[in-house]
Design an enzyme around this catalytic site. Structure first.
Site, PDB file in Angstrom:
ATOM      1  N   ASP A  81       0.577  -1.104  -0.096  1.00  0.00           N
ATOM      2  CA  ASP A  81      -0.534  -0.471   0.090  1.00  0.00           C
ATOM      3  C   ASP A  81       1.121   1.102   0.460  1.00  0.00           C
ATOM      4  O   ASP A  81       1.753   1.226   0.913  1.00  0.00           O
ATOM      5  CB  ASP A  81      -0.785  -0.013   1.088  1.00  0.00           C
ATOM      6  CG  ASP A  81      -1.858   0.691   1.169  1.00  0.00           C
ATOM      7  OD1 ASP A  81      -2.678   1.779   0.155  1.00  0.00           O
ATOM      8  OD2 ASP A  81      -2.800   0.816   1.412  1.00  0.00           O
ATOM      9  N   GLY A 109       0.463   5.559  -4.585  1.00  0.00           N
ATOM     10  CA  GLY A 109      -0.459   6.400  -4.625  1.00  0.00           C
ATOM     11  C   GLY A 109      -0.156   7.520  -4.167  1.00  0.00           C
ATOM     12  O   GLY A 109       0.005   9.076  -4.868  1.00  0.00           O
ATOM     13  N   TRP A 131       3.064   8.015  -3.176  1.00  0.00           N
ATOM     14  CA  TRP A 131       4.679   8.061  -3.193  1.00  0.00           C
ATOM     15  C   TRP A 131       4.207   8.913  -4.133  1.00  0.00           C
ATOM     16  O   TRP A 131       5.217   9.583  -4.078  1.00  0.00           O
ATOM     17  CB  TRP A 131       4.894   6.517  -3.271  1.00  0.00           C
ATOM     18  CG  TRP A 131       6.292   6.349  -3.740  1.00  0.00           C
ATOM     19  CD1 TRP A 131       7.214   6.192  -2.900  1.00  0.00           C
ATOM     20  CD2 TRP A 131       6.813   6.890  -5.271  1.00  0.00           C
ATOM     21  NE1 TRP A 131       8.137   6.324  -3.738  1.00  0.00           N
ATOM     22  CE2 TRP A 131       8.217   6.491  -5.025  1.00  0.00           C
ATOM     23  CE3 TRP A 131       6.111   7.168  -6.295  1.00  0.00           C
ATOM     24  CZ2 TRP A 131       8.789   6.905  -5.829  1.00  0.00           C
ATOM     25  CZ3 TRP A 131       6.845   6.557  -6.611  1.00  0.00           C
ATOM     26  CH2 TRP A 131       8.342   6.485  -7.600  1.00  0.00           C
ATOM     27  N   HIS A 140       2.894   3.043  -8.922  1.00  0.00           N
ATOM     28  CA  HIS A 140       2.148   1.850  -9.298  1.00  0.00           C
ATOM     29  C   HIS A 140       3.290   0.752  -9.867  1.00  0.00           C
ATOM     30  O   HIS A 140       3.727   0.346 -10.108  1.00  0.00           O
ATOM     31  CB  HIS A 140       0.713   1.562 -10.240  1.00  0.00           C
ATOM     32  CG  HIS A 140      -0.657   1.862  -8.925  1.00  0.00           C
ATOM     33  ND1 HIS A 140      -0.292   1.159  -8.100  1.00  0.00           N
ATOM     34  CD2 HIS A 140      -1.561   2.568  -9.752  1.00  0.00           C
ATOM     35  CE1 HIS A 140      -1.686   2.132  -7.695  1.00  0.00           C
ATOM     36  NE2 HIS A 140      -2.681   2.173  -8.746  1.00  0.00           N
ATOM     37  N   THR A 159     -10.651  -7.737  -4.519  1.00  0.00           N
ATOM     38  CA  THR A 159     -11.868  -8.101  -5.459  1.00  0.00           C
ATOM     39  C   THR A 159     -12.699  -6.589  -5.111  1.00  0.00           C
ATOM     40  O   THR A 159     -13.705  -6.553  -6.128  1.00  0.00           O
ATOM     41  CB  THR A 159     -12.771  -9.219  -4.811  1.00  0.00           C
ATOM     42  OG1 THR A 159     -12.997  -8.562  -3.358  1.00  0.00           O
ATOM     43  CG2 THR A 159     -12.247  -9.830  -4.933  1.00  0.00           C
ATOM     44  N   LEU A 206      12.273 -19.692  -4.483  1.00  0.00           N
ATOM     45  CA  LEU A 206      11.553 -18.544  -3.767  1.00  0.00           C
ATOM     46  C   LEU A 206      10.211 -18.846  -4.599  1.00  0.00           C
ATOM     47  O   LEU A 206      10.321 -19.618  -5.836  1.00  0.00           O
ATOM     48  CB  LEU A 206      11.420 -17.802  -3.744  1.00  0.00           C
ATOM     49  CG  LEU A 206      11.033 -16.464  -3.607  1.00  0.00           C
ATOM     50  CD1 LEU A 206      11.009 -16.438  -1.676  1.00  0.00           C
ATOM     51  CD2 LEU A 206      11.201 -15.275  -3.970  1.00  0.00           C
ATOM     52  N   ARG A 262      -5.252  -2.021   8.930  1.00  0.00           N
ATOM     53  CA  ARG A 262      -6.218  -3.373   8.367  1.00  0.00           C
ATOM     54  C   ARG A 262      -5.968  -4.408   7.776  1.00  0.00           C
ATOM     55  O   ARG A 262      -4.654  -4.039   6.952  1.00  0.00           O
ATOM     56  CB  ARG A 262      -7.647  -2.202   8.547  1.00  0.00           C
ATOM     57  CG  ARG A 262      -7.328  -1.525   7.027  1.00  0.00           C
ATOM     58  CD  ARG A 262      -8.357  -0.743   6.198  1.00  0.00           C
ATOM     59  NE  ARG A 262      -8.411  -0.156   5.444  1.00  0.00           N
ATOM     60  CZ  ARG A 262      -8.235   1.199   6.151  1.00  0.00           C
ATOM     61  NH1 ARG A 262      -8.160   1.688   6.296  1.00  0.00           N
ATOM     62  NH2 ARG A 262      -7.638   1.832   4.496  1.00  0.00           N
TER      63      ARG A 262
END
Ligand code: FPP
Length: 237
Positions: A18, A21, A23, A35, A64, A129, A188
């Site tokens: 997160d 935007g 940044w 992005h 979603t 990985l 959250r």
């Protein structure tokens, strides 16, 4: 720079990426640039996780709920996902990284489904990985899908255990995350791996995702190594 306990590296780290935007906004740039910088950060974090011997990383790239964003931002993110799968393919193959896409595929544009499928097929036998990219992913959607499939498969009620549910999730066969990192300052879960994060250690940091690099990952693992995990047990010290 390191000073990590090599015997206590989290096996599975989940990231809520997160702050892209904000940044960009701070640099007076359109959100898209955030992005794009976020994709570069993902490259650095995959490389760093590999260097630090983390087994699995799972990243939340598109939820979603993210369809509610402006159409041109959604289109940009879809194109970025295609770009990521195509541009990173050779390097991920070379690094022995196994890539999986988690999420409801049908709603994703055909080009995203195809690029993800090619990436998965070309890396499926890799043993290093594991990188799980969550696209059109929602935790509640994942559990709902699992319940439907359990019923469809006719599993008798008395045979359904927590392991059954786990086996029907995208993460089937994988250990749960030991550590969940959310960048960007919010505290959250945003519908991310609701079942699997039951016992994860959570780190919420103000760092914006595009600023993340190896030093950041080392700091996150150091903080994890300072935590005491009890899994509902008592503290025995
Ligand atoms: C949240 O930041 C970020 C996203 C919704 C997209 C995450 C995508 C990437 C890191 C790009 C790379 C990965 C792939 C495979 C597509 P935000 O836009 O909500 O930031 P804000 O809260 O500052 O507005």
């Amino acid at each position: 720079m390191n000073e990590l306990d090599p015997n206590n590296i989290p096996k599975h780290i989940a990231f809520i990426m997160d702050g892209n935007g904000r940044w960009a906004k701070k640099r007076h740039l359109p959100r898209k640039f955030g992005h794009k910088a976020g994709m570069d950060a993902l490259h650095r974090i995959v490389e760093a996780a590999d260097d630090l011997d983390v087994d699995i990383i799972t990243v939340y790239a598109f939820s979603t709920e993210n369809w509610k964003r402006a159409e041109d931002e959604v289109d940009f993110l879809m194109n970025l996902a295609v770009e990521y799968f195509i541009k990173e393919l050779d390097e991920l193959v070379e690094k022995n990284v196994k890539v999986k896409m988690f999420g409801e595929r049908d709603r994703l544009p055909e080009k995203v489904q195809q690029a993800a499928k090619t990436m998965e097929e070309k890396t499926q036998n890799n043993t290093g990985l594991q990188l799980n990219v969550c696209l059109n992913y929602g935790g509640r959607d994942e559990v709902t899908r699992a319940v439907k499939n359990i019923i469809k498969d006719g599993i008798p009620v008395e045979d359904i255990t927590e392991e059954t549910i786990s086996d029907y999730l995208y993460t089937s066969g994988l250990p749960d995350p030991d550590l969940l990192v959310r960048t960007g300052g919010e505290q959250r879960l945003s519908n991310f791996m609701l079942w699997q994060n039951s016992y994860a250690e959570f780190i919420f940091t103000d760092t914006w995702w595009p600023d993340c690099d190896k030093a950041f990952l080392v700091d996150m693992i150091k903080e994890y190594q300072g935590r005491q995990r009890r899994f509902g047990n008592v503290n025995e010290d």
